[in-house]
Design a protein around this motif. Structure first.
Motif, PDB file in Angstrom:
ATOM      1  N   GLN A 213      -8.322 -26.580 -50.297  1.00 31.71           N
ATOM      2  CA  GLN A 213      -7.948 -25.252 -49.395  1.00 31.71           C
ATOM      3  C   GLN A 213      -6.250 -25.167 -49.816  1.00 31.71           C
ATOM      4  O   GLN A 213      -5.985 -24.966 -50.085  1.00 31.71           O
ATOM      5  N   HIS A 224      -1.667 -25.179 -52.243  1.00 30.44           N
ATOM      6  CA  HIS A 224      -2.777 -25.845 -51.244  1.00 30.44           C
ATOM      7  C   HIS A 224      -2.505 -27.107 -50.247  1.00 30.44           C
ATOM      8  O   HIS A 224      -1.666 -27.566 -50.700  1.00 30.44           O
ATOM      9  N   ARG A 228     -11.803 -31.134 -49.220  1.00 31.03           N
ATOM     10  CA  ARG A 228     -12.233 -31.245 -48.809  1.00 31.03           C
ATOM     11  C   ARG A 228     -13.733 -31.282 -49.371  1.00 31.03           C
ATOM     12  O   ARG A 228     -13.860 -31.078 -50.091  1.00 31.03           O
ATOM     13  N   ALA A 272      -5.726 -17.593 -45.591  1.00 29.03           N
ATOM     14  CA  ALA A 272      -5.848 -19.290 -45.934  1.00 29.03           C
ATOM     15  C   ALA A 272      -7.861 -18.803 -47.153  1.00 29.03           C
ATOM     16  O   ALA A 272      -8.454 -18.038 -46.274  1.00 29.03           O
ATOM     17  N   THR A 274     -10.129 -20.483 -49.579  1.00 21.83           N
ATOM     18  CA  THR A 274     -10.849 -21.985 -50.479  1.00 21.83           C
ATOM     19  C   THR A 274     -11.467 -21.368 -50.631  1.00 21.83           C
ATOM     20  O   THR A 274     -12.303 -20.849 -51.905  1.00 21.83           O
ATOM     21  N   GLN A 295     -12.627 -21.303 -42.983  1.00 18.75           N
ATOM     22  CA  GLN A 295     -13.911 -21.886 -42.829  1.00 18.75           C
ATOM     23  C   GLN A 295     -13.996 -22.922 -41.734  1.00 18.75           C
ATOM     24  O   GLN A 295     -13.736 -23.443 -41.165  1.00 18.75           O
ATOM     25  N   HIS A 298     -12.169 -26.324 -41.116  1.00 13.11           N
ATOM     26  CA  HIS A 298     -10.960 -26.618 -41.522  1.00 13.11           C
ATOM     27  C   HIS A 298     -10.475 -27.925 -40.775  1.00 13.11           C
ATOM     28  O   HIS A 298      -9.101 -27.713 -41.219  1.00 13.11           O
ATOM     29  N   THR A 301      -9.423 -30.493 -42.351  1.00  5.21           N
ATOM     30  CA  THR A 301      -7.538 -30.171 -43.610  1.00  5.21           C
ATOM     31  C   THR A 301      -6.010 -29.746 -42.267  1.00  5.21           C
ATOM     32  O   THR A 301      -4.983 -30.735 -42.675  1.00  5.21           O
ATOM     33  N   LEU A 309      -3.409 -23.927 -39.189  1.00  5.91           N
ATOM     34  CA  LEU A 309      -4.608 -22.853 -39.805  1.00  5.91           C
ATOM     35  C   LEU A 309      -4.342 -21.708 -39.870  1.00  5.91           C
ATOM     36  O   LEU A 309      -3.992 -20.314 -40.368  1.00  5.91           O
TER      37      LEU A 309
END
Ligand code: MV4
Length: 499
Positions: A213, A224, A228, A272, A274, A295, A298, A301, A309
């Motif tokens: 992420q 970062h 994941r 954001a 990935t 995503q 998320h 994370t 996020l």
């Protein structure tokens, strides 16, 4: 610029998830909906809601022009696209910008570059990013392509540059198969993406899917938020995701994080995003592609970093500099997410849409449910059949997994078949629990007959005794709740105990 009102150009759990953060930030929310979603939760949750068309996505959630028109009419400042639908449509992002609105996501230019695997590879070429050996551009000359394949060594993969979700991807085992697989890859690429460009990569056997992420602001700061692990997937559909990965060492994590930041820097990324890698059996990692959206997975994370996020995406869209520094971030605990689909694992995961006759969510410490349904609602046939994301958090991986099993057991869904039992199977599997698994996990270990739906004798007896007791007291109608996986005398019992 300050955002006062956000339109969420999406539906279901992600629309709700975005609106919740907006509300926490004091930002007004506008929902859009199709005729099939009139009574959906995201519509009820929003401050205002507008119908943008009939049920099919192409006539509603994908109508960029109609959505921008709603923004004009209601004085909306910014659009959050969620995932899917218009989230990675560079033209839409451009039209939003041209309409004087903010797109809560990356620039159209970043979306465009990362939408093409070959353009993405070219963009990162000078950034010292590990990539799988292969051709740097589209194959135009077959004889040359075969020479390159022989040099790389079979098996190789032919991939569509415009591809996604494994479409237009072909394994070639030997020189003799090359032409046939090449023809198939090209025709699939043309029919699926309208672009027949394909390239070659060495085929990494038994890879793991690990993604990083990232967050970037509009001032060139990029950080970062660790990885994941998404290797448990079925036909390119992720089933279980977790953070952190059970296999990364701190050194590899640091190197992957640096590589991901490099990829983001290569396309002047903000928002954001990935960065997707495959990791081979020796823990070598290779950049595959970048997803330029928030995503599905998320939340894992968010749980291990404590960062919202969506809140960060909104600040970034407003032009604010990131206030989180890389050195401020650390992994705390472990999070696991499962995707609960209205699909029948006993029947080749066929979508099983219908009405949620029973729908009782698990609760309690360390359990997060992101969903868009309530008991009695129907799951429309027009969209993705995901009912919910169930996420658990614990001090360590074993604790998060145990919590997930507890949460799955508490989840009561009837009226549709779901993937809950399948996910319980994964959670209980030795390969998953040990962390030693790759993208082949499901095809290697799962068959319908591992879904033992028959209750064992003791449980059946217990259930019968308890049911008799309830009937005797006329305390309950016969429950319609069906249990998934190893059935337990669950519904009445637990409802009483936990109720
Ligand atoms: C690969 C690969 C092995 N070698 N590339 C599948 C979808 C796309 N995002 C990339 N994919 C893969 N690329 C090389 N050179 C194996 C896969 C792959 C895969 C990757 C991630 C998650 C699940 C997968 C399942 C099958 C194949």
């Amino acid at each position: 610029m300050t955002i006062n009102k956000i339109l969420v150009a999406n539906r279901g759990e992600i629309a709700l998830r975005v609106m919740r953060t907006a509300r926490e930030m004091g930002i007004k929310t506008v929902a859009i909906f199709s005729e099939a979603d009139r009574n959906a939760l995201h519509v009820r949750y929003a401050d205002e809601a507008v119908c943008v068309g009939p049920a099919p996505s192409s006539e509603s959630y994908l109508r960029g022009d109609a959505i921008i028109e709603v923004c004009r009419r209601l004085g909306v400042d910014a659009i959050h696209p969620g995932y899917g639908f218009l989230s990675e449509n560079a033209n839409f992002a451009r039209q939003v910008r041209e309409a004087g609105l903010l797109f809560i996501g990356p620039s159209p230019e970043s979306i465009e570059v990362m939408g093409s695997k070959l353009a993405a590879k070219a963009a990162v070429a000078d950034y010292d990013i590990p990539m799988v050996p292969g051709t740097p551009s589209a194959i135009t000359d077959r004889a040359e392509a075969k020479l390159i394949s022989a040099k790389i060594g079979y098996p190789i993969l032919i991939k569509a540059s415009a591809g996604g979700g494994g479409k237009g991807m072909r394994v070639v085992e030997s020189d003799a198969d090359f032409d046939e697989q090449m023809d198939r890859a090209v025709s699939e690429a043309i029919s699926s993406f309208g672009d027949g460009s394909v390239f070659i990569e060495k085929y990494v056997t038994s890879p793991r899917h690990v993604e990083i992420q990232v967050l970037g602001d509009q001032h060139g700061n990029i950080i970062h938020l660790f990885e994941r692990e998404c290797s448990v997937q079925r036909r390119h559909q992720k089933v279980v995701e977790e953070a952190p990965s059970a296999i990364l060492t701190p050194e590899i994590r640091e190197a992957m994080g640096q590589a991901a930041v490099g990829v983001a820097r290569a396309c002047n990324y903000y928002g954001a995003g990935t960065v997707e890698f495959i990791v081979d059996a020796n823990l070598n990692f290779y950049f595959l592609e970048m997803n330029t959206r928030l995503q599905v997975e998320h939340p894992v994370t968010e749980l291990i970093t404590g960062v919202d996020l969506v809140e960060q995406m909104i600040y970034i869209a407003e032009g604010k500099p990131l206030t989180i520094k890389q050195e401020d971030l650390q992994i705390k605990g472990h999070a696991v997410e499962i995707r609960v689909y209205a699909e029948d694992p006993a029947n080749n995961f066929l979508p099983d849409v219908g009405t949620l006759d029973t729908y009782v969510r698990p609760q309690g410490n360390g359990v997060r449910v992101d969903d868009g349904f309530e008991q009695g609602m129907a799951i429309p046939i027009y969209y993705d059949p995901m009912i919910a994301k169930l996420i658990t958090y614990g001090d360590d991986r074993a604790a998060a997994i145990q919590k997930m099993i507890r949460a799955i057991d508490e989840y009561q869904i009837s009226g549709v078949q779901t993937t809950l039992g399948f996910c319980r199977f994964v959670m209980n599997h030795d390969a998953f629990r040990s962390g030693q698994f790759d993208t082949g996990f499901v095809s290697k270990y799962f068959t319908a007959d591992v879904l033992d739906t028959k209750p064992d004798a003791e449980e059946t007896e217990l259930a019968a005794v308890f049911a008799a007791y309830l009937l005797d007291k006329q305390a309950a109608k016969p429950s319609q709740t069906q249990t998934v996986g190893p059935a337990r005398p669950k519904s009445q019992w637990r409802t009483k105990r936990l109720g």
